[in-house]
Design a protein around this motif. Structure first.
Motif, PDB file in Angstrom:
ATOM      1  N   GLU A 169      14.229 -21.626  47.127  1.00  0.00           N
ATOM      2  CA  GLU A 169      14.869 -20.511  46.447  1.00  0.00           C
ATOM      3  C   GLU A 169      13.943 -19.303  46.420  1.00  0.00           C
ATOM      4  O   GLU A 169      12.724 -19.435  46.481  1.00  0.00           O
ATOM      5  CB  GLU A 169      15.264 -20.897  45.020  1.00  0.00           C
ATOM      6  CG  GLU A 169      14.104 -21.295  44.122  1.00  0.00           C
ATOM      7  CD  GLU A 169      14.573 -21.659  42.729  1.00  0.00           C
ATOM      8  OE1 GLU A 169      14.717 -20.730  41.900  1.00  0.00           O
ATOM      9  OE2 GLU A 169      14.792 -22.850  42.480  1.00  0.00           O
ATOM     10  N   GLU A 171      12.264 -15.681  44.891  1.00  0.00           N
ATOM     11  CA  GLU A 171      11.587 -15.367  43.634  1.00  0.00           C
ATOM     12  C   GLU A 171      12.572 -14.972  42.538  1.00  0.00           C
ATOM     13  O   GLU A 171      12.288 -15.133  41.353  1.00  0.00           O
ATOM     14  CB  GLU A 171      10.574 -14.234  43.859  1.00  0.00           C
ATOM     15  CG  GLU A 171       9.407 -14.634  44.761  1.00  0.00           C
ATOM     16  CD  GLU A 171       8.421 -13.509  44.940  1.00  0.00           C
ATOM     17  OE1 GLU A 171       8.641 -12.433  44.353  1.00  0.00           O
ATOM     18  OE2 GLU A 171       7.430 -13.707  45.666  1.00  0.00           O
ATOM     19  N   ASP A 172      13.727 -14.485  42.940  1.00  0.00           N
ATOM     20  CA  ASP A 172      14.740 -14.087  41.964  1.00  0.00           C
ATOM     21  C   ASP A 172      15.660 -15.238  41.573  1.00  0.00           C
ATOM     22  O   ASP A 172      16.621 -15.055  40.823  1.00  0.00           O
ATOM     23  CB  ASP A 172      15.585 -12.941  42.523  1.00  0.00           C
ATOM     24  CG  ASP A 172      16.196 -13.266  43.883  1.00  0.00           C
ATOM     25  OD1 ASP A 172      15.987 -14.401  44.369  1.00  0.00           O
ATOM     26  OD2 ASP A 172      16.877 -12.395  44.453  1.00  0.00           O
ATOM     27  N   GLU A 174      17.599 -16.938  43.580  1.00  0.00           N
ATOM     28  CA  GLU A 174      18.765 -17.084  44.451  1.00  0.00           C
ATOM     29  C   GLU A 174      18.462 -18.073  45.572  1.00  0.00           C
ATOM     30  O   GLU A 174      17.308 -18.349  45.894  1.00  0.00           O
ATOM     31  CB  GLU A 174      19.158 -15.726  45.035  1.00  0.00           C
ATOM     32  CG  GLU A 174      19.603 -14.722  43.969  1.00  0.00           C
ATOM     33  CD  GLU A 174      20.178 -13.458  44.573  1.00  0.00           C
ATOM     34  OE1 GLU A 174      20.595 -13.492  45.748  1.00  0.00           O
ATOM     35  OE2 GLU A 174      20.199 -12.434  43.880  1.00  0.00           O
ATOM     36  N   HIS A 221      23.555 -17.608  43.012  1.00  0.00           N
ATOM     37  CA  HIS A 221      22.942 -16.421  42.419  1.00  0.00           C
ATOM     38  C   HIS A 221      21.741 -16.748  41.546  1.00  0.00           C
ATOM     39  O   HIS A 221      20.800 -15.951  41.462  1.00  0.00           O
ATOM     40  CB  HIS A 221      23.991 -15.648  41.595  1.00  0.00           C
ATOM     41  CG  HIS A 221      25.103 -15.123  42.435  1.00  0.00           C
ATOM     42  ND1 HIS A 221      24.952 -14.065  43.305  1.00  0.00           N
ATOM     43  CD2 HIS A 221      26.395 -15.521  42.561  1.00  0.00           C
ATOM     44  CE1 HIS A 221      26.097 -13.821  43.921  1.00  0.00           C
ATOM     45  NE2 HIS A 221      26.995 -14.689  43.495  1.00  0.00           N
ATOM     46  N   ASP A 222      21.769 -17.888  40.882  1.00  0.00           N
ATOM     47  CA  ASP A 222      20.639 -18.302  40.052  1.00  0.00           C
ATOM     48  C   ASP A 222      20.644 -19.831  39.975  1.00  0.00           C
ATOM     49  O   ASP A 222      21.526 -20.418  39.345  1.00  0.00           O
ATOM     50  CB  ASP A 222      20.741 -17.694  38.652  1.00  0.00           C
ATOM     51  CG  ASP A 222      19.467 -17.909  37.837  1.00  0.00           C
ATOM     52  OD1 ASP A 222      19.036 -19.069  37.706  1.00  0.00           O
ATOM     53  OD2 ASP A 222      18.909 -16.908  37.342  1.00  0.00           O
TER      54      ASP A 222
END
Length: 231
Positions: A169, A171-172, A174, A221-222
């Protein structure tokens, strides 16, 4: 259809239950293994078959399923490169297979007979340890699957299924994943119907947890939010 010698040797070198052995030992195994190519729609074995081989996937995709007592099909697992099946007949000589192992994508398979397999694990016991490790992992997966089906809502099961597909994944938080099976098979694997799975995919998208992209590609998205999602 038999595959060429070099492809057969690559099969032995790549699969986890053999690739920890030295080159000379792998060459000895190669001499005992038959190397076959199966086309989409063929079966390695079907329920009722008395096949006594261990099948190791070099390339392709195998779908293992079982017919339940109510006549419905239950998806057990998918097998990709490095995975194996057929251990049931090796450890239960004289008993027929209970599952179906269907070729989903053209596959190259290493096949090892029961007699040769037993000789190998006597000479190289580390092979049996590798197999036991994999079988323990499968048992853990099966128990997790049963627990989720019993205790979690379908949307939560689907969210955890997608989260388990993440290999890396950003760093954000996603990530992008590719569904390893059809949505019909995901429904079978998660113990629900294709219609329900379609609705739950849409619900996850409405809640901006995922975006369904072209084909079998899904953008998450997360990842953390997906893991802790509760329907």
């Amino acid at each position: 259809m038999a595959i060429n010698q070099q492809q057969g040797k690559n099969c032995i070198r790549l699969v986890p239950i053999f690739n920890h052995l030295d080159s000379d030992t792998m060459n000895k195994i190669f001499e005992k293994v038959s190397h076959m190519q199966y086309e989409k729609g063929e079966y390695l074995y079907q329920a009722g078959d008395m096949s006594d081989h261990l099948y190791v996937v070099h390339s392709g995709l195998i779908r293992v399923s079982r017919i339940k007592s109510n006549g419905k099909e239950h998806l057990v697992r998918f097998l990709g490169p490095g995975d194996f099946t057929g251990e049931w007949s090796l450890f239960h000589p004289g008993k027929a297979h209970e599952d179906y192992a269907e070729v989903i994508k053209k596959s190259q398979i290493c096949q090892l007979s029961q007699e040769d397999f037993q000789d190998l694990i006597i000479e190289y016991p580390e092979i049996s340890l590798k197999i036991m490790t994999e079988l323990t992992h499968r048992l853990d997966q099966s128990e997790r699957q049963t627990t989720q089906i019993s205790n979690e809502q379908v949307g939560t099961r689907l969210a955890l299924f997608l989260a388990d597909l993440v290999e890396a994944e950003g760093e954000d938080g996603e990530a992008d994943v590719v569904l390893p099976m059809s949505r019909k098979d995901i429904a079978s694997y998660l113990g629900t119907t294709p219609e329900t799975i379609s609705r739950k995919f849409k619900q996850l998208e409405i809640e901006e947890l995922i975006t369904q992209q072209k084909g079998s590609h899904i953008h998450i998205h997360d990842v953390d939010e997906l893991i802790f999602y509760s329907e």
